[in-house]
Design a protein around this motif. Sequence first.
Motif, mmCIF file in Angstrom:
data_model
loop_
_atom_site.group_PDB
_atom_site.id
_atom_site.type_symbol
_atom_site.label_atom_id
_atom_site.label_comp_id
_atom_site.label_asym_id
_atom_site.label_seq_id
_atom_site.Cartn_x
_atom_site.Cartn_y
_atom_site.Cartn_z
ATOM 1 N N ASP A 107 0.845 -1.193 0.000
ATOM 2 C CA ASP A 107 0.000 0.000 0.000
ATOM 3 C C ASP A 107 0.880 1.242 0.000
ATOM 4 O O ASP A 107 0.439 2.332 0.298
ATOM 5 N N ASP A 108 2.161 1.037 -0.339
ATOM 6 C CA ASP A 108 3.096 2.153 -0.210
ATOM 7 C C ASP A 108 3.747 2.535 -1.527
ATOM 8 O O ASP A 108 3.507 3.613 -2.067
ATOM 9 N N VAL A 109 4.595 1.632 -2.076
ATOM 10 C CA VAL A 109 5.392 1.990 -3.252
ATOM 11 C C VAL A 109 5.227 0.931 -4.340
ATOM 12 O O VAL A 109 6.143 0.137 -4.582
ATOM 13 N N PRO A 110 4.088 0.905 -5.044
ATOM 14 C CA PRO A 110 3.919 -0.102 -6.098
ATOM 15 C C PRO A 110 4.943 0.042 -7.223
ATOM 16 O O PRO A 110 5.246 -0.931 -7.915
ATOM 17 N N GLN A 111 5.513 1.255 -7.390
ATOM 18 C CA GLN A 111 6.500 1.460 -8.468
ATOM 19 C C GLN A 111 7.691 0.513 -8.339
ATOM 20 O O GLN A 111 8.237 0.036 -9.342
ATOM 21 N N LEU A 112 8.102 0.258 -7.089
ATOM 22 C CA LEU A 112 9.238 -0.640 -6.850
ATOM 23 C C LEU A 112 8.975 -2.001 -7.470
ATOM 24 O O LEU A 112 9.833 -2.563 -8.171
ATOM 25 N N TYR A 113 7.772 -2.523 -7.245
ATOM 26 C CA TYR A 113 7.452 -3.879 -7.701
ATOM 27 C C TYR A 113 7.128 -3.898 -9.197
ATOM 28 O O TYR A 113 7.444 -4.864 -9.892
ATOM 29 N N ALA A 114 6.506 -2.842 -9.691
ATOM 30 C CA ALA A 114 6.212 -2.770 -11.126
ATOM 31 C C ALA A 114 7.504 -2.823 -11.936
ATOM 32 O O ALA A 114 7.570 -3.477 -12.985
ATOM 33 N N LYS A 115 8.544 -2.151 -11.442
ATOM 34 C CA LYS A 115 9.832 -2.166 -12.148
ATOM 35 C C LYS A 115 10.428 -3.570 -12.202
ATOM 36 O O LYS A 115 11.245 -3.864 -13.068
ATOM 37 N N LEU A 116 10.022 -4.417 -11.258
ATOM 38 C CA LEU A 116 10.537 -5.789 -11.204
ATOM 39 C C LEU A 116 9.641 -6.758 -11.974
ATOM 40 O O LEU A 116 9.870 -7.965 -11.943
ATOM 41 N N GLY A 117 8.586 -6.242 -12.614
ATOM 42 C CA GLY A 117 7.732 -7.083 -13.445
ATOM 43 C C GLY A 117 6.397 -7.460 -12.837
ATOM 44 O O GLY A 117 5.615 -8.174 -13.464
ATOM 45 N N PHE A 118 6.112 -7.006 -11.633
ATOM 46 C CA PHE A 118 4.825 -7.326 -11.007
ATOM 47 C C PHE A 118 3.711 -6.493 -11.646
ATOM 48 O O PHE A 118 3.928 -5.352 -12.045
ATOM 49 N N VAL A 119 2.533 -7.100 -11.705
ATOM 50 C CA VAL A 119 1.342 -6.398 -12.199
ATOM 51 C C VAL A 119 0.216 -6.597 -11.198
ATOM 52 O O VAL A 119 0.215 -7.578 -10.441
ATOM 53 N N GLU A 120 -0.752 -5.685 -11.185
ATOM 54 C CA GLU A 120 -1.879 -5.805 -10.271
ATOM 55 C C GLU A 120 -2.710 -7.023 -10.651
ATOM 56 O O GLU A 120 -2.946 -7.275 -11.822
ATOM 57 N N GLN A 121 -3.164 -7.809 -9.616
ATOM 58 C CA GLN A 121 -3.892 -9.054 -9.906
ATOM 59 C C GLN A 121 -5.052 -9.262 -8.937
ATOM 60 O O GLN A 121 -5.015 -10.207 -8.151
ATOM 61 N N PRO A 122 -6.139 -8.577 -9.001
ATOM 62 C CA PRO A 122 -6.291 -7.220 -9.508
ATOM 63 C C PRO A 122 -6.088 -6.205 -8.397
ATOM 64 O O PRO A 122 -5.892 -5.042 -8.670
ATOM 65 N N VAL A 123 -6.120 -6.674 -7.132
ATOM 66 C CA VAL A 123 -5.928 -5.747 -6.024
ATOM 67 C C VAL A 123 -4.458 -5.709 -5.614
ATOM 68 O O VAL A 123 -3.908 -4.670 -5.352
ATOM 69 N N GLY A 124 -3.819 -6.884 -5.598
ATOM 70 C CA GLY A 124 -2.404 -6.951 -5.273
ATOM 71 C C GLY A 124 -1.564 -7.000 -6.538
ATOM 72 O O GLY A 124 -2.025 -6.600 -7.605
ATOM 73 N N MET A 125 -0.356 -7.500 -6.430
ATOM 74 C CA MET A 125 0.571 -7.552 -7.565
ATOM 75 C C MET A 125 1.284 -8.891 -7.578
ATOM 76 O O MET A 125 1.593 -9.435 -6.514
ATOM 77 N N GLY A 126 1.565 -9.437 -8.762
ATOM 78 C CA GLY A 126 2.246 -10.718 -8.816
ATOM 79 C C GLY A 126 2.755 -11.032 -10.201
ATOM 80 O O GLY A 126 2.463 -10.324 -11.163
ATOM 81 N N GLN A 127 3.563 -12.070 -10.300
ATOM 82 C CA GLN A 127 4.043 -12.527 -11.590
ATOM 83 C C GLN A 127 4.517 -13.969 -11.451
ATOM 84 O O GLN A 127 4.813 -14.438 -10.349
ATOM 85 N N VAL A 128 4.548 -14.685 -12.563
ATOM 86 C CA VAL A 128 5.156 -16.008 -12.595
ATOM 87 C C VAL A 128 6.619 -15.818 -12.968
ATOM 88 O O VAL A 128 6.942 -15.144 -13.948
ATOM 89 N N ILE A 129 7.523 -16.391 -12.184
ATOM 90 C CA ILE A 129 8.959 -16.268 -12.460
ATOM 91 C C ILE A 129 9.367 -17.413 -13.384
ATOM 92 O O ILE A 129 9.229 -18.581 -13.030
ATOM 93 N N GLY A 130 9.829 -17.095 -14.573
ATOM 94 C CA GLY A 130 10.164 -18.136 -15.550
ATOM 95 C C GLY A 130 8.889 -18.769 -16.072
ATOM 96 O O GLY A 130 7.962 -18.070 -16.458
ATOM 97 N N THR A 131 8.854 -20.096 -16.078
ATOM 98 C CA THR A 131 7.705 -20.836 -16.596
ATOM 99 C C THR A 131 6.929 -21.473 -15.450
ATOM 100 O O THR A 131 7.529 -22.084 -14.560
ATOM 101 N N TRP A 132 5.619 -21.326 -15.492
ATOM 102 C CA TRP A 132 4.735 -21.843 -14.446
ATOM 103 C C TRP A 132 5.025 -23.325 -14.151
ATOM 104 O O TRP A 132 5.068 -24.151 -15.058
ATOM 105 N N LEU A 133 5.286 -23.629 -12.920
ATOM 106 C CA LEU A 133 5.530 -24.966 -12.391
ATOM 107 C C LEU A 133 6.878 -25.578 -12.801
ATOM 108 O O LEU A 133 7.152 -26.720 -12.438
ATOM 109 N N VAL A 134 7.675 -24.853 -13.533
ATOM 110 C CA VAL A 134 9.038 -25.326 -13.832
ATOM 111 C C VAL A 134 9.947 -24.705 -12.774
ATOM 112 O O VAL A 134 10.298 -23.530 -12.832
#
Length: 137
Positions: A107-134
């Motif tokens: 709830d503070d600095v979403p820019q930090l995480y967006a720069k690392l590839g996170f996207v809102e999902q839809p309230v929070g932020m997340g991403q799959v690192i590499g390939t899902w389940l690999v």
Amino acid sequence: MPEIVYKTNLDSVDWTEMKTTLCRDAFDNGRTPEQLKTSFENSYAACVAYANNRIVGTARVLSDGVCNAYIVDVWTLSAYRRQGIATAMMQNLLSRLKGQHVYLFTDDVPQLYAKLGFVEQPVGMGQVIGTWLVNEA
Ligand SMILES: CC(C)(COP(=O)(O)OP(=O)(O)OC[C@H]1O[C@@H](n2cnc3c(N)ncnc32)[C@H](O)[C@@H]1OP(=O)(O)O)[C@@H](O)C(=O)NCCC(=O)NCCS
């Protein structure tokens, strides 16, 4: 500015120092030094940043080691902010989460995480690192 050292082995962490530093920086959430030790040691992975042998940053991740991870305790000491320390700690954790969906709440600095590839999902932020389940590199 001093060199920043990133430790992922928690053996030498002074948990009382961490508690005191968090309190002074107004980022204490009430855990005792022993509770900090337990929560960090029970984490899937952690990163503690040091400058001049003093704690200046933390980040850790909860994970099942297969598909789901949740990042918490991302903090950089106020005097050391905007130098890439949180980014480096996050990159350290993310490099150990291949194949996993990584979630966090901010709830503070979403820019930090967006720069690392996170996207809102839809309230929070997340991403799959590499390939899902690999999970291997
Ligand atoms: C959020 C926090 C961890 C960032 O730590 P940091 O070490 O300063 O972060 P970085 O230097 O890696 O910043 C990387 C980028 O994030 C963004 N960013 C970081 N702090 C920002 C701020 N206060 N306002 C806007 N953008 C910010 C910038 O894009 C920055 O890149 P730039 O400095 O080149 O512009 C730190 O401000 C902090 O500990 N805040 C209090 C605790 C907290 O809110 N933790 C997050 C809980 S989810």
